[in-house]
Design a protein around this motif. Structure first.
Motif, PDB file in Angstrom:
ATOM      1  N   ARG A  11       0.814  -1.265   0.046  1.00 46.76           N
ATOM      2  CA  ARG A  11       0.002  -0.043  -0.023  1.00 46.76           C
ATOM      3  C   ARG A  11       0.907   1.297   0.030  1.00 46.76           C
ATOM      4  NH1 ARG A  11      -2.302   3.293   4.373  1.00 46.76           N
ATOM      5  NH2 ARG A  11      -4.222   4.250   3.393  1.00 46.76           N
ATOM      6  N   SER A  12       1.993   1.243   0.767  1.00 46.55           N
ATOM      7  CA  SER A  12       2.838   2.390   1.015  1.00 46.55           C
ATOM      8  C   SER A  12       3.433   2.764  -0.560  1.00 46.55           C
ATOM      9  CB  SER A  12       4.048   2.152   2.063  1.00 46.55           C
ATOM     10  OG  SER A  12       4.791   0.926   1.597  1.00 46.55           O
ATOM     11  N   ALA A  13       3.656   1.933  -1.352  1.00 47.33           N
ATOM     12  CA  ALA A  13       4.235   2.201  -2.743  1.00 47.33           C
ATOM     13  C   ALA A  13       3.436   3.206  -3.453  1.00 47.33           C
ATOM     14  CB  ALA A  13       4.237   0.980  -3.450  1.00 47.33           C
ATOM     15  N   ARG A  14       2.175   3.285  -3.141  1.00 48.49           N
ATOM     16  CA  ARG A  14       1.256   4.395  -4.052  1.00 48.49           C
ATOM     17  C   ARG A  14       1.760   5.693  -3.473  1.00 48.49           C
ATOM     18  NH1 ARG A  14      -4.032   4.987  -1.652  1.00 48.49           N
ATOM     19  NH2 ARG A  14      -4.446   6.009  -3.241  1.00 48.49           N
ATOM     20  N   TRP A  15       2.603   5.877  -2.068  1.00 45.40           N
ATOM     21  CA  TRP A  15       3.059   7.175  -1.918  1.00 45.40           C
ATOM     22  C   TRP A  15       4.598   7.195  -2.351  1.00 45.40           C
ATOM     23  CZ3 TRP A  15      -0.822   5.338   0.856  1.00 45.40           C
ATOM     24  CH2 TRP A  15      -1.691   6.119   1.386  1.00 45.40           C
ATOM     25  N   PHE A  16       5.283   5.972  -2.465  1.00 41.69           N
ATOM     26  CA  PHE A  16       6.663   6.234  -2.594  1.00 41.69           C
ATOM     27  C   PHE A  16       7.063   5.721  -3.832  1.00 41.69           C
ATOM     28  CE2 PHE A  16       6.809   5.575   2.211  1.00 41.69           C
ATOM     29  CZ  PHE A  16       7.295   6.958   2.504  1.00 41.69           C
ATOM     30  N   GLY A  17       6.413   4.628  -4.699  1.00 42.32           N
ATOM     31  CA  GLY A  17       7.085   4.032  -5.889  1.00 42.32           C
ATOM     32  C   GLY A  17       6.614   4.715  -7.332  1.00 42.32           C
ATOM     33  N   ALA A  18       5.745   5.593  -7.302  1.00 40.05           N
ATOM     34  CA  ALA A  18       5.434   6.255  -8.520  1.00 40.05           C
ATOM     35  C   ALA A  18       6.699   7.169  -8.956  1.00 40.05           C
ATOM     36  CB  ALA A  18       4.247   7.091  -8.324  1.00 40.05           C
ATOM     37  N   SER A  19       6.656   7.223 -10.391  1.00 40.68           N
ATOM     38  CA  SER A  19       7.663   8.227 -11.021  1.00 40.68           C
ATOM     39  C   SER A  19       6.830   9.637 -11.330  1.00 40.68           C
ATOM     40  CB  SER A  19       8.102   7.426 -12.213  1.00 40.68           C
ATOM     41  OG  SER A  19       8.637   6.425 -11.904  1.00 40.68           O
ATOM     42  N   ASP A  20       6.434  10.160 -10.281  1.00 37.79           N
ATOM     43  CA  ASP A  20       5.828  11.598 -10.683  1.00 37.79           C
ATOM     44  C   ASP A  20       6.184  12.747  -9.509  1.00 37.79           C
ATOM     45  OD1 ASP A  20       4.542  10.842  -8.313  1.00 37.79           O
ATOM     46  OD2 ASP A  20       2.559  10.396  -9.231  1.00 37.79           O
ATOM     47  N   LEU A  21       5.756  13.831  -9.696  1.00 34.52           N
ATOM     48  CA  LEU A  21       6.352  14.828  -8.762  1.00 34.52           C
ATOM     49  C   LEU A  21       5.673  14.444  -7.188  1.00 34.52           C
ATOM     50  CD1 LEU A  21       7.443  17.565  -8.713  1.00 34.52           C
ATOM     51  CD2 LEU A  21       5.284  18.577  -9.164  1.00 34.52           C
ATOM     52  N   ARG A  22       4.642  14.142  -7.022  1.00 36.07           N
ATOM     53  CA  ARG A  22       4.081  13.942  -5.684  1.00 36.07           C
ATOM     54  C   ARG A  22       5.076  12.784  -5.013  1.00 36.07           C
ATOM     55  NH1 ARG A  22       3.075  17.213  -2.906  1.00 36.07           N
ATOM     56  NH2 ARG A  22       1.399  18.096  -4.414  1.00 36.07           N
ATOM     57  N   ALA A  23       5.353  11.876  -5.639  1.00 34.89           N
ATOM     58  CA  ALA A  23       6.122  10.615  -5.160  1.00 34.89           C
ATOM     59  C   ALA A  23       7.553  11.324  -4.832  1.00 34.89           C
ATOM     60  CB  ALA A  23       6.288   9.190  -6.045  1.00 34.89           C
ATOM     61  N   PHE A  24       8.197  11.861  -5.773  1.00 31.93           N
ATOM     62  CA  PHE A  24       9.315  12.863  -5.516  1.00 31.93           C
ATOM     63  C   PHE A  24       9.399  13.627  -4.120  1.00 31.93           C
ATOM     64  CE2 PHE A  24      11.685  16.940  -5.391  1.00 31.93           C
ATOM     65  CZ  PHE A  24      12.837  16.465  -5.809  1.00 31.93           C
ATOM     66  N   GLY A  25       8.315  14.244  -3.978  1.00 30.55           N
ATOM     67  CA  GLY A  25       7.871  14.954  -2.531  1.00 30.55           C
ATOM     68  C   GLY A  25       7.888  13.959  -1.493  1.00 30.55           C
ATOM     69  N   HIS A  26       7.342  13.015  -1.417  1.00 25.24           N
ATOM     70  CA  HIS A  26       7.382  11.817  -0.474  1.00 25.24           C
ATOM     71  C   HIS A  26       8.666  11.254  -0.139  1.00 25.24           C
ATOM     72  CE1 HIS A  26       2.989  11.192  -1.761  1.00 25.24           C
ATOM     73  NE2 HIS A  26       2.994  12.251  -0.953  1.00 25.24           N
ATOM     74  N   THR A  30      11.398  12.160   3.188  1.00 28.07           N
ATOM     75  CA  THR A  30      11.680  11.136   4.077  1.00 28.07           C
ATOM     76  C   THR A  30      13.426  11.077   4.121  1.00 28.07           C
ATOM     77  OG1 THR A  30       9.891   9.735   3.376  1.00 28.07           O
ATOM     78  CG2 THR A  30      11.654   8.484   4.278  1.00 28.07           C
ATOM     79  N   LEU A  31      13.737  11.319   3.110  1.00 30.18           N
ATOM     80  CA  LEU A  31      15.424  11.580   2.897  1.00 30.18           C
ATOM     81  C   LEU A  31      15.628  12.686   3.896  1.00 30.18           C
ATOM     82  CD1 LEU A  31      15.982  11.120  -0.811  1.00 30.18           C
ATOM     83  CD2 LEU A  31      16.883   9.560   1.059  1.00 30.18           C
ATOM     84  N   GLN A  32      14.700  13.734   4.055  1.00 29.15           N
ATOM     85  CA  GLN A  32      15.233  15.049   4.915  1.00 29.15           C
ATOM     86  C   GLN A  32      15.190  14.482   6.151  1.00 29.15           C
ATOM     87  OE1 GLN A  32      11.800  17.603   4.738  1.00 29.15           O
ATOM     88  NE2 GLN A  32      12.697  19.029   6.226  1.00 29.15           N
ATOM     89  N   MET A  33      14.479  13.534   6.761  1.00 21.71           N
ATOM     90  CA  MET A  33      14.565  12.982   7.985  1.00 21.71           C
ATOM     91  C   MET A  33      15.695  12.144   8.467  1.00 21.71           C
ATOM     92  SD  MET A  33      10.389  12.267   8.721  1.00 21.71           S
ATOM     93  CE  MET A  33      10.092  11.356   7.476  1.00 21.71           C
ATOM     94  N   GLY A  34      16.471  12.027   7.509  1.00 24.54           N
ATOM     95  CA  GLY A  34      17.938  11.262   7.729  1.00 24.54           C
ATOM     96  C   GLY A  34      17.715   9.762   7.390  1.00 24.54           C
ATOM     97  N   TYR A  35      16.863   9.324   6.757  1.00 21.63           N
ATOM     98  CA  TYR A  35      16.465   7.942   6.235  1.00 21.63           C
ATOM     99  C   TYR A  35      17.175   7.991   4.881  1.00 21.63           C
ATOM    100  CZ  TYR A  35      13.235   7.385   9.973  1.00 21.63           C
ATOM    101  OH  TYR A  35      12.459   7.377  11.340  1.00 21.63           O
ATOM    102  N   ALA A  36      17.734   6.623   4.553  1.00 24.03           N
ATOM    103  CA  ALA A  36      18.231   6.355   3.172  1.00 24.03           C
ATOM    104  C   ALA A  36      17.386   5.488   2.345  1.00 24.03           C
ATOM    105  CB  ALA A  36      19.611   5.681   3.507  1.00 24.03           C
ATOM    106  N   TYR A  37      17.547   5.689   1.185  1.00 23.06           N
ATOM    107  CA  TYR A  37      16.674   4.785   0.345  1.00 23.06           C
ATOM    108  C   TYR A  37      16.519   3.293   0.989  1.00 23.06           C
ATOM    109  CZ  TYR A  37      16.409   8.618  -3.220  1.00 23.06           C
ATOM    110  OH  TYR A  37      16.428   9.654  -3.905  1.00 23.06           O
ATOM    111  N   GLU A  38      17.516   2.770   1.151  1.00 15.84           N
ATOM    112  CA  GLU A  38      17.642   1.434   1.590  1.00 15.84           C
ATOM    113  C   GLU A  38      16.670   1.139   2.701  1.00 15.84           C
ATOM    114  OE1 GLU A  38      21.107   2.346  -0.759  1.00 15.84           O
ATOM    115  OE2 GLU A  38      20.421   3.047   1.143  1.00 15.84           O
TER     116      GLU A  38
END
Length: 575
Positions: A11-26, A30-38
């Motif tokens: 379900r969370s892929a709807r926020w993180f997995g798309a190739s659009d501007l909104r997913a870019f923001g998500h 998340t990177l801003q909070m210090g988390y890595a893509y991994e």
């Protein structure tokens, strides 16, 4: 985890997995909070609903427990996110946490719906947080596991074991009778609550945590572990590991909660002599799961299941002793013949598997079926012209002489009127009187406060009286005891027959016959109700207005009419 879940089925892929501007923001935030893509990309996102606050002593350990849950989520390959929710401290929230149970349920449901989460660990325990969080999660229907807060350690006063709530009422009566000094009272005050955790009697907190386990929504044995025990921290971490697996299995509340699981909860409720508040919460939770549970189901179970848990207020021991005696798994094993062991649990296995090998280590604390704690029932549902929608009582916690009783009513229109009169030396009251409190129900309270254990008049306490028949449309603390008839439905405020009772009216109770009668002609009752004018409880705005407009009566579980049932709410648009 399935290949589908690994490659975008989350379900969370709807926020993180798309190739659009909104997913870019998500992703960037998340990177801003210090988390890595991994840390988060392609990982199941686990919400940790934390009901901690600085005014919630029962959940004082939840900041640490949240970190321990996170540890388990990380270990299992998930991404944990902590979401705070209403704490609902039973001690401090006024007029009653029951006023806000449905608000917590709404908050949990909307937190889960509006955020990029795939499953949830619910952290609760203090009375309304167990049903409130579960109700919201049931309605949202994502993979869910409940992490119980656990009971506090035993209280202690001069070498005597004290139980929260139960001994408060007991010794307060002695203080009012002049048999305990102020210094002794202060010493008890300092010794009765010795650690974080919920009440360690079989109050509403311990009852509802036990029932959450009986329903299959906790790990086996989780509900009995004392909050301060090291095993509690290990259980929290195990919850974190297991929820990641549940997301992979897509194991949801709708897969677990069945008629069989609720029937199991009814059996356990009676064997525990659990809090009468459990009736309201189980009815509401069942309604969210699409299961019709009514008061007659409770009464039927009470007739068939004896009280086996020897725990205050109906017994002698406390929850710490219950844990050492084998905890809830041992009780379930003792009840094996009365349970549906095929009911599914959050483990992915059935209830029978979860209690395999469980046994009782102290038969004084957990009694065998052929040697119950009490010959009296753990619960009874009464009906009659005073409670056409039903009322509830805990016979095992009452003096036997009051289980069949007729007496004149002494009526209080509201709590303040009762409080102003109850200790007056000139109060016209005898041990045979029936104390009646009106306007303590869902709308009249508001919120159906725990006012139903009306205090014994001080003049009678001095005479040695320690129990009287008491009737109200309110609730009582699960830690309390006595001949209290509660949850009278419909309530006085909305014109229920309780509103028609006047001083001196004869009231008759017969628990064996399940009857509760006002010995007044029906025509006279109708006349009085036609003249009934409730006290002013008008709210022009805010949550109180919403509550008054939509709350259902006690026999319906006090859910909001627009939240009950299983009608789904659409997933949010993401643009």
């Amino acid at each position: 985890m399935s290949e589908e879940k690994k490659h975008g089925g989350l379900r969370s892929a709807r926020w993180f997995g798309a190739s659009d501007l909104r997913a870019f923001g998500h992703r960037s935030r998340t990177l801003q909070m210090g988390y890595a893509y991994e840390d988060f990309m392609g990982k199941p996102v686990v919400a940790i609903i934390n009901t901690w606050s600085d005014l919630q002593p029962c959940h004082a350990h939840f900041r640490e427990r949240a970190e321990e849950v996170k540890r388990g989520v990380w270990q299992a390959g998930g991404f944990p996110v902590e979401l705070p929710a209403l704490s609902l401290s039973e001690t401090f929230v006024k007029p009653t946490t029951m006023l806000y149970r449905n608000l917590l349920a709404m908050e949990v449901e909307e937190l889960l719906r509006s955020h990029p989460v795939d499953g949830v660990v619910l952290m609760g325990g203090c009375d309304k947080t167990t049903p409130g969080t579960l109700m919201g999660a049931i309605s949202m229907d994502l993979p869910t596991i409940f992490m119980p807060a656990g009971p506090m350690l035993r209280g202690n006063y001069q070498g005597q074991v004290l139980g929260s709530g139960s001994d408060v009422w007991k010794y307060w009566a002695e203080k009012q009778a002049g048999k305990i000094t102020e210094d002794e009272w202060r010493s008890m005050e300092a010794g009765i609550a010795r650690s974080f955790g919920t009440c360690m009697t079989m109050g509403t907190a311990s009852t509802m945590m036990s029932l959450a386990e009986s329903l299959g929504m906790t790990l086996p044995g989780a509900s009995s572990i004392p909050a301060a025990d090291a095993g509690h921290a290990r259980m929290a971490t195990a919850c974190g590991r297991r929820i990641v697996e549940m997301i992979g299995e897509d194991l949801k509340p709708s897969d677990i909660l069945s008629r069989a699981s609720f029937d199991n909860a009814l059996v356990v409720q009676m064997a525990l002599a659990g809090s009468t508040n459990a009736i309201i919460h189980l009815v509401a939770m069942a309604g969210r799961a699409g299961i019709d549970l009514d008061l007659e189901d409770f009464d039927k179970a009470a007739r068939e299941v004896p009280v086996l848990a020897n725990i205050r207020p109906s017994g002698e021991f406390l929850m710490e002793d219950f844990y050492y005696a084998g905890g809830l798994p041992a009780l379930l094993a003792e009840l094996r013949g009365k349970l549906d062991l095929s009911a599914l649990t959050v483990t992915g296995a059935d209830l029978g598997t979860g209690i395999a090998g469980a046994r009782v280590y102290n038969s004084d604390v957990i009694r065998p079926l052929d040697s119950p704690v009490s010959s009296q029932l753990g619960m009874a549902v009464l009906r009659g012209n005073l409670a056409p929608g039903g009322a509830v009582m805990k016979p095992a916690a009452a003096e036997p002489r009051l289980l069949k009783h007729s007496g004149p009513a002494l009526v209080f229109r509201d709590y303040n009127e009762m409080a102003a009169a109850i200790d007056r030396d000139d109060l016209d009251v005898t041990p045979d009187h029936v104390l009646v409190l009106q306007n303590a129900g869902p709308v009249g309270g508001p919120g159906m406060p725990e006012w139903g254990m009306l205090p014994i008049p001080r003049k009678l306490l001095k005479q040695g009286v320690r129990d009287m028949l008491r009737i109200s449309d309110g609730r009582m603390s699960g830690t309390s005891y006595g001949a209290c008839i509660l949850h009278v439905a419909p309530e006085a405020y909305v014109g229920g027959p309780l509103a028609a009772v006047r001083n001196g009216d004869l009231i008759s109770v017969d628990v064996e016959r399940r009857s509760l009668e006002l010995e007044v002609r029906e025509s006279e009752i109708a006349r009085r109700l036609g003249e009934w004018v409730p006290p002013d409880r008008t709210y022009q705005r805010g949550y109180n207005r919403l509550f008054a407009d939509h709350i259902q009566q006690a026999d319906k579980g006090c859910d909001f009419d627009f939240l009950a049932g299983t009608t789904p709410t659409p997933e949010p648009e993401i643009h």
